[in-house]
Design a protein around this motif. Structure first.
Motif, PDB file in Angstrom:
ATOM      1  N   LEU A  12      -0.498  -5.690  -0.495  1.00 16.39           N
ATOM      2  CA  LEU A  12      -1.121  -6.710  -1.331  1.00 16.39           C
ATOM      3  C   LEU A  12      -2.139  -6.087  -2.291  1.00 16.39           C
ATOM      4  N   SER A  13      -2.889  -5.106  -1.823  1.00 13.38           N
ATOM      5  CA  SER A  13      -3.877  -4.447  -2.686  1.00 13.38           C
ATOM      6  C   SER A  13      -3.202  -3.700  -3.827  1.00 13.38           C
ATOM      7  N   ASN A  14      -1.951  -3.284  -3.604  1.00  7.53           N
ATOM      8  CA  ASN A  14      -1.215  -2.550  -4.628  1.00  7.53           C
ATOM      9  C   ASN A  14      -0.577  -3.498  -5.642  1.00  7.53           C
ATOM     10  N   THR A  15      -0.070  -4.646  -5.163  1.00  4.71           N
ATOM     11  CA  THR A  15       0.638  -5.588  -6.048  1.00  4.71           C
ATOM     12  C   THR A  15      -0.248  -6.702  -6.587  1.00  4.71           C
ATOM     13  N   LEU A  16      -1.292  -7.060  -5.807  1.00  7.61           N
ATOM     14  CA  LEU A  16      -2.168  -8.199  -6.137  1.00  7.61           C
ATOM     15  C   LEU A  16      -1.348  -9.477  -6.322  1.00  7.61           C
ATOM     16  N   ASN A  17      -0.250  -9.542  -5.577  1.00  4.78           N
ATOM     17  CA  ASN A  17       0.640 -10.689  -5.673  1.00  4.78           C
ATOM     18  C   ASN A  17       1.298 -10.906  -4.316  1.00  4.78           C
ATOM     19  N   PHE A  18       1.114 -12.098  -3.736  1.00  2.81           N
ATOM     20  CA  PHE A  18       1.620 -12.363  -2.390  1.00  2.81           C
ATOM     21  C   PHE A  18       3.148 -12.297  -2.326  1.00  2.81           C
ATOM     22  N   THR A  19       3.802 -12.817  -3.364  1.00  2.00           N
ATOM     23  CA  THR A  19       5.280 -12.830  -3.363  1.00  2.00           C
ATOM     24  C   THR A  19       5.826 -11.403  -3.386  1.00  2.00           C
ATOM     25  N   ARG A  20       5.299 -10.565  -4.305  1.00  2.00           N
ATOM     26  CA  ARG A  20       5.802  -9.188  -4.405  1.00  2.00           C
ATOM     27  C   ARG A  20       5.427  -8.373  -3.176  1.00  2.00           C
ATOM     28  N   ARG A  49      -9.351 -12.243  -3.980  1.00  2.00           N
ATOM     29  CA  ARG A  49      -9.665 -13.497  -4.668  1.00  2.00           C
ATOM     30  C   ARG A  49      -8.444 -13.926  -5.454  1.00  2.00           C
ATOM     31  N   ARG A  50      -7.927 -15.105  -5.132  1.00  2.00           N
ATOM     32  CA  ARG A  50      -6.689 -15.585  -5.734  1.00  2.00           C
ATOM     33  C   ARG A  50      -6.990 -16.345  -7.019  1.00  2.00           C
ATOM     34  N   GLU A  51      -6.606 -15.786  -8.162  1.00  2.51           N
ATOM     35  CA  GLU A  51      -6.858 -16.418  -9.469  1.00  2.51           C
ATOM     36  C   GLU A  51      -5.627 -16.286 -10.356  1.00  2.51           C
ATOM     37  N   ARG A  52      -4.524 -16.887  -9.907  1.00  4.99           N
ATOM     38  CA  ARG A  52      -3.267 -16.874 -10.646  1.00  4.99           C
ATOM     39  C   ARG A  52      -2.921 -15.445 -11.089  1.00  4.99           C
ATOM     40  N   GLN A  53      -2.908 -15.201 -12.409  1.00  3.29           N
ATOM     41  CA  GLN A  53      -2.521 -13.879 -12.903  1.00  3.29           C
ATOM     42  C   GLN A  53      -3.666 -12.868 -12.866  1.00  3.29           C
ATOM     43  N   HIS A  54      -4.833 -13.303 -12.430  1.00  2.00           N
ATOM     44  CA  HIS A  54      -5.994 -12.416 -12.420  1.00  2.00           C
ATOM     45  C   HIS A  54      -6.536 -12.205 -11.013  1.00  2.00           C
ATOM     46  N   SER A  55      -5.670 -12.265 -10.022  1.00  7.62           N
ATOM     47  CA  SER A  55      -6.106 -12.006  -8.647  1.00  7.62           C
ATOM     48  C   SER A  55      -6.651 -10.586  -8.543  1.00  7.62           C
ATOM     49  N   THR A  58     -11.792  -8.469  -3.560  1.00  8.67           N
ATOM     50  CA  THR A  58     -13.217  -8.780  -3.499  1.00  8.67           C
ATOM     51  C   THR A  58     -13.990  -7.493  -3.191  1.00  8.67           C
ATOM     52  N   GLU A  59     -15.300  -7.589  -3.194  1.00 12.49           N
ATOM     53  CA  GLU A  59     -16.112  -6.421  -2.848  1.00 12.49           C
ATOM     54  C   GLU A  59     -15.776  -5.937  -1.439  1.00 12.49           C
ATOM     55  N   LEU A  60     -15.591  -6.897  -0.509  1.00 11.68           N
ATOM     56  CA  LEU A  60     -15.207  -6.531   0.855  1.00 11.68           C
ATOM     57  C   LEU A  60     -13.836  -5.851   0.846  1.00 11.68           C
ATOM     58  N   GLY A  61     -12.905  -6.385   0.069  1.00 11.99           N
ATOM     59  CA  GLY A  61     -11.572  -5.801  -0.005  1.00 11.99           C
ATOM     60  C   GLY A  61     -11.600  -4.379  -0.536  1.00 11.99           C
ATOM     61  N   ARG A  62     -12.404  -4.144  -1.581  1.00 12.43           N
ATOM     62  CA  ARG A  62     -12.511  -2.791  -2.156  1.00 12.43           C
ATOM     63  C   ARG A  62     -13.114  -1.814  -1.157  1.00 12.43           C
ATOM     64  N   ARG A  63     -14.095  -2.281  -0.390  1.00 15.04           N
ATOM     65  CA  ARG A  63     -14.730  -1.395   0.590  1.00 15.04           C
ATOM     66  C   ARG A  63     -13.813  -1.111   1.778  1.00 15.04           C
ATOM     67  N   MET A  64     -13.008  -2.090   2.139  1.00 13.39           N
ATOM     68  CA  MET A  64     -12.113  -1.926   3.282  1.00 13.39           C
ATOM     69  C   MET A  64     -10.869  -1.100   2.947  1.00 13.39           C
ATOM     70  N   LEU A  65     -10.462  -1.088   1.676  1.00  8.22           N
ATOM     71  CA  LEU A  65      -9.204  -0.448   1.291  1.00  8.22           C
ATOM     72  C   LEU A  65      -9.092   1.013   1.730  1.00  8.22           C
TER      73      LEU A  65
END
Length: 301
Positions: A12-20, A49-55, A58-65
């Motif tokens: 998900l962090s690579n695609t930023l899209n749940f479907t892909r 953070r889910r924002e259509r084409q701009h997902s 988050t700061e937590l996500g970046r730190r956890m990656l």
């Protein structure tokens, strides 16, 4: 926390899209969404953070990656190691090492890798900085070890290993070597023929620092690697600037450069976003965990 959840998050962090991401992981989107939600609950906050084409993460996500990537790599490597030990299968690994890196520094780490993967088939290529980058680009190497490669390619992942100084190397019978001093002033090199390294990662920085001190080396001969430079040093046809860990001989002597603080960082490189084999991940982890201080070098600044 389950590895499956971590794998879904990395996709998900690579695609930023749940479907892909679901397609990449070969699961349904609802299953991936539930796993991500469970992971977020465990970690205490939103990862994406889910924002259509701009997902975006988050700061937590970046730190956890990076932490979750390391966790997943370690787990994958452990599973592969167990399988390799059970089956004694051959695990190929291509590594490119810069001409300026003394392979003796890596032998201990390679030996640890051979113990972990008895069936590993290591292929080592040597090359200039340009050849190192090209090998990574073309998939001819999974990992590379080299000095600074600059901004030659923006898809490089870089893990600094150690920092080492630059010294002057002279023949043991050279007048500079017979002095009872461990260092030398640049003014004493004005008339000396200099053996220059072609495609040395440190050349540009070194020449810039020398020029700032008012010294312009008088290039006599050019070579591609440390072994050739050492051979010419032993013939006493010039002096040369070398890294602290480059090969030595009984017929040469090292001198510190007075009032000139030049060093370089040696790093391990890989292609960002490209899947690494478990054996390559193991070697990467071994290199990053190695104690380089035994070679007289320091932690990267």
């Amino acid at each position: 926390m389950e590895m499956q959840q971590v794998r879904y998050f990395l996709a998900l962090s690579n695609t930023l899209n749940f479907t892909r991401a679901a397609e990449e992981c070969n699961v349904t989107q609802p299953a991936l969404t539930r796993a991500i939600k469970t992971l977020e609950d465990e970690l205490g906050g939103e990862l994406l953070r889910r924002e259509r084409q701009h997902s975006h993460l988050t700061e937590l996500g970046r730190r956890m990656l990076p932490l979750l990537q390391q966790c997943y790599d370690a787990a994958t490597s452990a599973k592969s190691l167990a399988k390799a030990v059970q089956s004694s299968e051959v695990a190929p690994l291509n590594v490119t090492i810069s001409n300026s890196v003394n392979i003796a520094l890596l032998v201990s780490t390679f030996t640890e890798l051979f113990r972990a993967y008895p069936g590993v088939h290591l292929k080592i290529n040597r090359g200039s900085p340009g050849a190192v980058i090209e090998a990574l680009k073309e998939g001819q190497a999974e990992l590379a070890v080299a000095g600074p490669l600059g901004q030659a390619w923006d898809r490089l992942d870089v893990w600094p290993l150690f920092q080492e100084g630059i010294e002057l190397a002279v023949n043991a019978d050279h007048p500079l070597a017979r002095r009872n001093e461990a260092d030398v002033d640049l003014s004493q090199l004005a008339a000396e023929p200099v053996l220059s390294r072609i495609y040395w990662e440190t050349s540009e920085e070194l020449w810039r620092c020398l020029s700032a001190k008012g010294y312009t080396p008088r290039t006599a001969h050019e070579v591609e690697n440390d072994q050739d430079l050492l051979a010419l040093l032993e013939a006493n046809v010039g002096i040369g600037f070398v890294s602290l860990t480059s090969p030595r001989s009984a017929n040469s002597r090292r001198l510190k450069l007075r009032d000139l603080d030049v060093s370089r960082i040696v790093s391990v490189y890989a292609v960002a976003g490209r899947l690494r084999s478990p054996v390559a991940t193991t070697l990467l982890n071994l290199l990053r965990a190695a104690d380089w201080s035994t070679f007289g070098v320091s932690e990267p600044a």
